[in-house]
Design a protein around this motif. Structure first.
Motif, mmCIF file in Angstrom:
data_model
loop_
_atom_site.group_PDB
_atom_site.id
_atom_site.type_symbol
_atom_site.label_atom_id
_atom_site.label_comp_id
_atom_site.label_asym_id
_atom_site.label_seq_id
_atom_site.Cartn_x
_atom_site.Cartn_y
_atom_site.Cartn_z
ATOM 1 N N ALA A 4 23.691 -111.358 67.206
ATOM 2 C CA ALA A 4 24.685 -110.332 67.548
ATOM 3 C C ALA A 4 24.257 -108.984 66.984
ATOM 4 O O ALA A 4 24.358 -107.958 67.669
ATOM 5 N N ILE A 8 23.636 -105.672 69.163
ATOM 6 C CA ILE A 8 24.389 -104.442 68.888
ATOM 7 C C ILE A 8 23.419 -103.290 68.606
ATOM 8 O O ILE A 8 23.578 -102.194 69.148
ATOM 9 N N ILE A 58 29.905 -110.425 69.726
ATOM 10 C CA ILE A 58 29.904 -108.958 69.601
ATOM 11 C C ILE A 58 31.200 -108.500 68.940
ATOM 12 O O ILE A 58 31.188 -107.612 68.079
#
Length: 109
Positions: A4, A8, A58
């Motif tokens: 994640a 990101i 996320i």
């Protein structure tokens, strides 16, 4: 969580302005996200949005990534700006438009 974080980082690094929000700009799913979209639209800048409701990794990862507990979250040129309240304060003080101009953010097409 590492996956994640990498995702990101990639999103934040490859877009001038990114809004992590609940819902989409056309259909925000909370008042704070709606306000954030309205501010960015008023500034007339192009931005990418990420619907955290569609991806739980996320949704949780962005909170750790920024060390900020709430959504929406705004990033400009890779830097975390803040959430809806900070965006509103900056907008009302004329600082949001100044930030976009200073960072030379492209206008919405």
């Amino acid at each position: 969580m590492a996956d994640a974080n990498a995702r990101i980082s990639d999103i934040v690094g490859s877009n001038d302005v990114v809004l992590f929000m609940k819902g989409t700009p056309l259909f925000p799913q909370c008042g704070f996200s709606s306000r954030a979209v309205a501010i960015l639209d008023h500034c007339g800048v192009g931005y990418e949005s990420v619907d955290v409701l569609q991806d739980m990794e996320i949704r949780q990862g962005i909170k750790a990534y920024s060390d900020w507990p709430t959504i929406p979250q705004l990033y400009v040129k890779g830097e975390f700006v803040g959430g809806s309240d900070i965006m509103m304060e900056m907008f009302e003080a004329g600082e949001m438009q100044a930030l976009m101009d200073e960072k030379q953010v492209a206008k919405a097409s």
